[in-house]
Design a protein around this motif. Structure first.
Motif, PDB file in Angstrom:
ATOM      1  N   LEU A 121       6.945 -25.872  -6.872  1.00  0.00           N
ATOM      2  CA  LEU A 121       7.433 -25.831  -5.556  1.00  0.00           C
ATOM      3  C   LEU A 121       7.804 -24.391  -5.052  1.00  0.00           C
ATOM      4  O   LEU A 121       7.579 -24.228  -4.218  1.00  0.00           O
ATOM      5  N   ALA A 122       8.394 -23.711  -6.021  1.00  0.00           N
ATOM      6  CA  ALA A 122       8.971 -22.454  -5.666  1.00  0.00           C
ATOM      7  C   ALA A 122       7.730 -21.370  -5.484  1.00  0.00           C
ATOM      8  O   ALA A 122       7.868 -20.669  -4.600  1.00  0.00           O
ATOM      9  N   VAL A 123       6.567 -21.748  -6.368  1.00  0.00           N
ATOM     10  CA  VAL A 123       5.433 -20.682  -6.181  1.00  0.00           C
ATOM     11  C   VAL A 123       4.953 -20.988  -4.787  1.00  0.00           C
ATOM     12  O   VAL A 123       4.409 -20.216  -4.075  1.00  0.00           O
ATOM     13  N   VAL A 124       4.788 -22.175  -4.353  1.00  0.00           N
ATOM     14  CA  VAL A 124       4.331 -22.810  -3.063  1.00  0.00           C
ATOM     15  C   VAL A 124       5.034 -22.101  -1.854  1.00  0.00           C
ATOM     16  O   VAL A 124       4.709 -21.510  -0.803  1.00  0.00           O
ATOM     17  N   VAL A 125       6.378 -22.142  -1.950  1.00  0.00           N
ATOM     18  CA  VAL A 125       7.619 -21.526  -0.890  1.00  0.00           C
ATOM     19  C   VAL A 125       7.267 -20.079  -0.779  1.00  0.00           C
ATOM     20  O   VAL A 125       7.072 -19.367   0.130  1.00  0.00           O
ATOM     21  N   LEU A 126       7.073 -19.223  -2.178  1.00  0.00           N
ATOM     22  CA  LEU A 126       6.776 -17.898  -2.035  1.00  0.00           C
ATOM     23  C   LEU A 126       5.487 -17.619  -1.303  1.00  0.00           C
ATOM     24  O   LEU A 126       5.312 -16.641  -0.526  1.00  0.00           O
ATOM     25  N   LEU A 127       4.373 -18.406  -1.840  1.00  0.00           N
ATOM     26  CA  LEU A 127       2.852 -18.109  -1.196  1.00  0.00           C
ATOM     27  C   LEU A 127       3.268 -18.324   0.603  1.00  0.00           C
ATOM     28  O   LEU A 127       2.730 -17.427   1.262  1.00  0.00           O
ATOM     29  N   LEU A 128       3.744 -19.346   0.991  1.00  0.00           N
ATOM     30  CA  LEU A 128       4.026 -19.726   2.214  1.00  0.00           C
ATOM     31  C   LEU A 128       4.817 -18.542   2.791  1.00  0.00           C
ATOM     32  O   LEU A 128       4.320 -18.260   4.031  1.00  0.00           O
ATOM     33  N   GLY A 129       5.867 -18.131   2.063  1.00  0.00           N
ATOM     34  CA  GLY A 129       6.674 -16.928   2.944  1.00  0.00           C
ATOM     35  C   GLY A 129       5.764 -15.558   2.933  1.00  0.00           C
ATOM     36  O   GLY A 129       5.720 -14.913   4.092  1.00  0.00           O
ATOM     37  N   LEU A 130       4.880 -15.342   1.925  1.00  0.00           N
ATOM     38  CA  LEU A 130       4.043 -14.182   2.170  1.00  0.00           C
ATOM     39  C   LEU A 130       3.061 -14.584   3.167  1.00  0.00           C
ATOM     40  O   LEU A 130       2.943 -13.305   3.962  1.00  0.00           O
ATOM     41  N   ALA A 131       2.494 -15.524   3.345  1.00  0.00           N
ATOM     42  CA  ALA A 131       1.579 -15.923   4.405  1.00  0.00           C
ATOM     43  C   ALA A 131       2.065 -15.722   5.849  1.00  0.00           C
ATOM     44  O   ALA A 131       1.629 -15.028   6.671  1.00  0.00           O
ATOM     45  N   PHE A 132       3.309 -16.253   5.928  1.00  0.00           N
ATOM     46  CA  PHE A 132       3.780 -16.190   7.231  1.00  0.00           C
ATOM     47  C   PHE A 132       4.173 -14.576   7.486  1.00  0.00           C
ATOM     48  O   PHE A 132       4.064 -14.096   8.471  1.00  0.00           O
ATOM     49  N   ARG A 133       4.717 -13.936   6.573  1.00  0.00           N
ATOM     50  CA  ARG A 133       5.089 -12.385   6.847  1.00  0.00           C
ATOM     51  C   ARG A 133       3.919 -11.753   7.105  1.00  0.00           C
ATOM     52  O   ARG A 133       3.970 -10.742   7.980  1.00  0.00           O
ATOM     53  N   LEU A 134       2.865 -11.892   6.574  1.00  0.00           N
ATOM     54  CA  LEU A 134       1.462 -11.267   6.920  1.00  0.00           C
ATOM     55  C   LEU A 134       1.140 -11.474   8.263  1.00  0.00           C
ATOM     56  O   LEU A 134       0.765 -10.805   9.160  1.00  0.00           O
ATOM     57  N   PHE A 135       1.205 -12.777   8.600  1.00  0.00           N
ATOM     58  CA  PHE A 135       0.955 -13.450   9.988  1.00  0.00           C
ATOM     59  C   PHE A 135       1.595 -12.712  11.052  1.00  0.00           C
ATOM     60  O   PHE A 135       1.278 -12.281  11.954  1.00  0.00           O
ATOM     61  N   VAL A 136       3.090 -12.600  10.918  1.00  0.00           N
ATOM     62  CA  VAL A 136       3.924 -12.072  11.740  1.00  0.00           C
ATOM     63  C   VAL A 136       3.838 -10.623  11.859  1.00  0.00           C
ATOM     64  O   VAL A 136       3.772  -9.875  12.978  1.00  0.00           O
ATOM     65  N   ALA A 137       3.447  -9.830  10.801  1.00  0.00           N
ATOM     66  CA  ALA A 137       3.360  -8.272  10.960  1.00  0.00           C
ATOM     67  C   ALA A 137       2.193  -8.044  11.809  1.00  0.00           C
ATOM     68  O   ALA A 137       2.073  -6.933  12.294  1.00  0.00           O
TER      69      ALA A 137
END
Length: 177
Positions: free
Chosen positions: A20-36
């Motif tokens: 669950l922690a790995v999934v949250v980190l990957l989703l956060g990274l994907a969202f950050r890349l999308f927003v940037a």
């Protein structure tokens, strides 16, 4: 053989938490890349002022013209203009010696100063390069300075170019002001 169900269930529980922690980190990274990369969400990165600011170019005075005729820019040499390869030649004796020495030039740094660092011989100073089928005139510092008056120079390169620039400064310093 007995199976300890309590340790197995806690061990399985830890695996789920890590996943669950790995999934949250990957989703956060994907969202950050999308927003940037998407300007719709990153409105805080844009300037609130949408007006174009016009910057005026600074006033630069035109260069002062010096009375040099068009043909005077070229050095008048008594050399036959033929194809000349400066890289093929020989070192020949030069009884007149160098135009400057390590003692007469202030731009030679201490670590480059052969005389100050104890080189015992001075014979290397009395040689010059003579290209085959060419005549190289001796460098005329006064003429060079006349031709370069009111011109800008940029010397770009490595340490070899720096040595050439220092040598040029040393030759130019022989001109009395």
């Amino acid at each position: 053989m007995r199976v300890n169900w309590i340790s197995f269930s806690t061990n399985k529980h830890h695996h789920i938490i890590v996943k669950l922690a790995v999934v949250v980190l990957l989703l956060g990274l994907a969202f950050r890349l999308f927003v940037a990369h998407y300007k719709g969400f990153a409105s805080d990165l844009e300037s609130p002022v949408s007006e174009k600011v016009q910057v005026r170019a600074p006033y630069v005075e035109p260069p002062v013209l010096v009375g040099i005729s068009e043909n005077e820019d070229h050095m008048h040499l008594d050399v036959i203009t033929e194809k000349c390869d400066l890289f093929k030649g020989d070192w020949i004796p030069n009884p007149s010696g160098p135009s400057y020495t390590n003692e007469s030039c202030p731009w030679i740094e201490n670590h480059q100063n052969c005389m100050k660092n104890g080189r015992p011989d001075f014979g290397y100073l009395y040689w010059k390069w003579k290209p085959h089928d060419c005549q190289l005139p001796r460098f005329n510092a006064e003429r060079f300075l006349e031709l370069m008056r009111n011109k800008a120079w940029a010397l770009i390169g490595d340490s070899i170019s720096r040595n050439h620039a220092q040598s040029l400064l040393c030759m130019l310093s022989t001109v009395c002001t």
